[in-house]
Design a protein around this motif. Structure first.
Motif, PDB file in Angstrom:
ATOM      1  N   GLY A  16       0.838  -1.190   0.000  1.00 39.71           N
ATOM      2  CA  GLY A  16       0.000   0.000   0.000  1.00 39.71           C
ATOM      3  C   GLY A  16       0.872   1.239   0.000  1.00 39.71           C
ATOM      4  O   GLY A  16       1.850   1.318   0.750  1.00 39.71           O
ATOM      5  N   ILE A  17       0.541   2.195  -0.845  1.00 37.69           N
ATOM      6  CA  ILE A  17       1.305   3.441  -0.921  1.00 37.69           C
ATOM      7  C   ILE A  17       0.338   4.607  -1.022  1.00 37.69           C
ATOM      8  O   ILE A  17      -0.587   4.580  -1.835  1.00 37.69           O
ATOM      9  CB  ILE A  17       2.248   3.464  -2.147  1.00 37.69           C
TER      10      ILE A  17
ATOM     11  N   LEU B  55      -6.153  -2.716   0.754  1.00 44.93           N
ATOM     12  CA  LEU B  55      -5.752  -3.056   2.117  1.00 44.93           C
ATOM     13  C   LEU B  55      -6.560  -2.301   3.167  1.00 44.93           C
ATOM     14  O   LEU B  55      -6.836  -2.823   4.247  1.00 44.93           O
ATOM     15  CB  LEU B  55      -4.266  -2.773   2.309  1.00 44.93           C
ATOM     16  N   LEU B  56      -6.945  -1.069   2.836  1.00 51.38           N
ATOM     17  CA  LEU B  56      -7.694  -0.248   3.783  1.00 51.38           C
ATOM     18  C   LEU B  56      -9.199  -0.406   3.627  1.00 51.38           C
ATOM     19  O   LEU B  56      -9.972   0.210   4.366  1.00 51.38           O
ATOM     20  CB  LEU B  56      -7.294   1.222   3.627  1.00 51.38           C
ATOM     21  N   GLY B  57      -9.618  -1.237   2.685  1.00 52.23           N
ATOM     22  CA  GLY B  57     -11.031  -1.584   2.575  1.00 52.23           C
ATOM     23  C   GLY B  57     -11.936  -0.546   1.949  1.00 52.23           C
ATOM     24  O   GLY B  57     -13.145  -0.559   2.194  1.00 52.23           O
TER      25      GLY B  57
ATOM     26  N   ALA C 159       0.344  -3.352  11.125  1.00 56.03           N
ATOM     27  CA  ALA C 159       0.988  -2.791   9.932  1.00 56.03           C
ATOM     28  C   ALA C 159       2.458  -2.487  10.192  1.00 56.03           C
ATOM     29  O   ALA C 159       2.856  -2.107  11.295  1.00 56.03           O
ATOM     30  CB  ALA C 159       0.277  -1.517   9.497  1.00 56.03           C
ATOM     31  N   GLU C 160       3.237  -2.684   9.150  1.00 55.06           N
ATOM     32  CA  GLU C 160       4.609  -2.199   9.128  1.00 55.06           C
ATOM     33  C   GLU C 160       4.661  -1.126   8.062  1.00 55.06           C
ATOM     34  O   GLU C 160       4.155  -1.331   6.952  1.00 55.06           O
ATOM     35  CB  GLU C 160       5.591  -3.314   8.788  1.00 55.06           C
ATOM     36  N   TYR C 161       5.216   0.037   8.404  1.00 55.46           N
ATOM     37  CA  TYR C 161       5.217   1.117   7.417  1.00 55.46           C
ATOM     38  C   TYR C 161       6.513   1.913   7.429  1.00 55.46           C
ATOM     39  O   TYR C 161       7.271   1.909   8.389  1.00 55.46           O
ATOM     40  CB  TYR C 161       4.021   2.048   7.609  1.00 55.46           C
ATOM     41  N   TRP C 162       6.717   2.565   6.293  1.00 62.06           N
ATOM     42  CA  TRP C 162       7.870   3.448   6.077  1.00 62.06           C
ATOM     43  C   TRP C 162       7.321   4.779   5.582  1.00 62.06           C
ATOM     44  O   TRP C 162       6.520   4.817   4.635  1.00 62.06           O
ATOM     45  CB  TRP C 162       8.806   2.875   5.019  1.00 62.06           C
ATOM     46  N   SER C 163       7.715   5.860   6.222  1.00 64.97           N
ATOM     47  CA  SER C 163       7.238   7.184   5.831  1.00 64.97           C
ATOM     48  C   SER C 163       8.444   8.076   5.534  1.00 64.97           C
ATOM     49  O   SER C 163       9.382   8.158   6.331  1.00 64.97           O
ATOM     50  CB  SER C 163       6.404   7.809   6.957  1.00 64.97           C
ATOM     51  N   TYR C 164       8.415   8.725   4.358  1.00 60.99           N
ATOM     52  CA  TYR C 164       9.542   9.550   3.934  1.00 60.99           C
ATOM     53  C   TYR C 164       9.058  10.924   3.464  1.00 60.99           C
ATOM     54  O   TYR C 164       7.983  11.027   2.859  1.00 60.99           O
ATOM     55  CB  TYR C 164      10.312   8.882   2.793  1.00 60.99           C
TER      56      TYR C 164
ATOM     57  N   PHE D  36       3.168   0.762   3.166  1.00 64.56           N
ATOM     58  CA  PHE D  36       2.826  -0.104   4.285  1.00 64.56           C
ATOM     59  C   PHE D  36       2.420  -1.489   3.806  1.00 64.56           C
ATOM     60  O   PHE D  36       2.017  -1.688   2.647  1.00 64.56           O
ATOM     61  CB  PHE D  36       1.716   0.508   5.135  1.00 64.56           C
ATOM     62  N   VAL D  37       2.539  -2.459   4.727  1.00 62.17           N
ATOM     63  CA  VAL D  37       2.103  -3.830   4.465  1.00 62.17           C
ATOM     64  C   VAL D  37       1.344  -4.335   5.693  1.00 62.17           C
ATOM     65  O   VAL D  37       1.574  -3.883   6.814  1.00 62.17           O
ATOM     66  CB  VAL D  37       3.289  -4.769   4.166  1.00 62.17           C
ATOM     67  N   ASP D  38       0.442  -5.268   5.446  1.00 58.62           N
ATOM     68  CA  ASP D  38      -0.317  -5.921   6.509  1.00 58.62           C
ATOM     69  C   ASP D  38       0.543  -7.053   7.064  1.00 58.62           C
ATOM     70  O   ASP D  38       0.885  -7.990   6.344  1.00 58.62           O
ATOM     71  CB  ASP D  38      -1.629  -6.467   5.928  1.00 58.62           C
TER      72      ASP D  38
END
Length: 202
Positions: free
Chosen positions: A67-68, A87-89, A149-154, A169-171
């Motif tokens: 997910g982006i 992923l967020l429905g 969730a695991e996420y990366w924010s830049y 992010f990923v579930d």
């Protein structure tokens, strides 16, 4: 005014041209027109190159399973790829665009406590202008359910100016379940080993 045609040189070659043509009057009588033009070949080349780059980026965003989404400096959604929507429905990205993403999908801690936007680590990317990696929080779906969730924010810059951030992010719900199951199994094994009176050796 035209900017989508070509003009031809004496040698038979052509160039992309932008031109302006206006009528000319002499004592109120129409006597002809005057044309001003510029060679925009380089501009057209750059525009086509940019369009190709955008198409390639869109293809990448649409084909990835992660997910982006992007947010502006107010935290409002600027884009969301199909995996993010799924992923967020949500039914489509139209339900997300312009919405505050913290209020929409990241408003609560895993224990149910409210997550103050001031403490949101996703927004740290543009508030402190630094990347963030998190794997111990949850995100919330449109139906009110949540997932680990695991996420990366830049941070995202445009011509050197900070304009927001992008989040990938990923579930990881299944991964968390397996890790907890493994930890529980290890704890039971350790309890068994500590409670038996028999000596063990390997």
């Amino acid at each position: 005014h035209v900017d989508d045609e070509v003009m031809w040189r004496a040698d038979g070659s052509s160039f992309h041209a932008e031109y302006w043509s206006y009528p000319v009057h002499d004592d109120g009588e129409l006597v002809g027109s005057v044309l001003t033009f510029v060679d925009i070949t380089e501009r057209v080349r750059q525009e086509r190159q940019l369009a190709a780059s955008r198409a390639q980026t869109e293809l990448l965003l649409n084909s990835t399973g992660e997910g982006i989404y992007g947010v502006d400096l107010a935290g409002n959604c600027t884009f969301a790829n199909p995996a993010c929507v799924r992923l967020l429905g949500f039914e489509s990205d139209a339900e997300m665009l312009g919405q505050n993403m913290h209020e929409l999908v990241h408003h609560t801690f895993p224990n149910g406590d409210a997550y103050p936007v001031e403490s949101c680590r996703i927004y740290q990317a543009f508030r402190r202008c630094e990347g963030v990696h998190v794997d111990d929080e949850v995100m919330w779906r449109a139906d009110g359910s949540s997932f680990h969730a695991e996420y990366w924010s830049y941070p995202v810059h445009d011509d050197g100016e900070l304009v927001g951030s992008v989040l990938t992010f990923v579930d990881i719900t299944e991964r968390v379940r397996q890790e907890r199951q493994l930890a529980s199994s290890r704890a039971r094994t350790e309890l068994l080993l500590n409670s038996t009176g028999e000596g063990l050796y390997g």
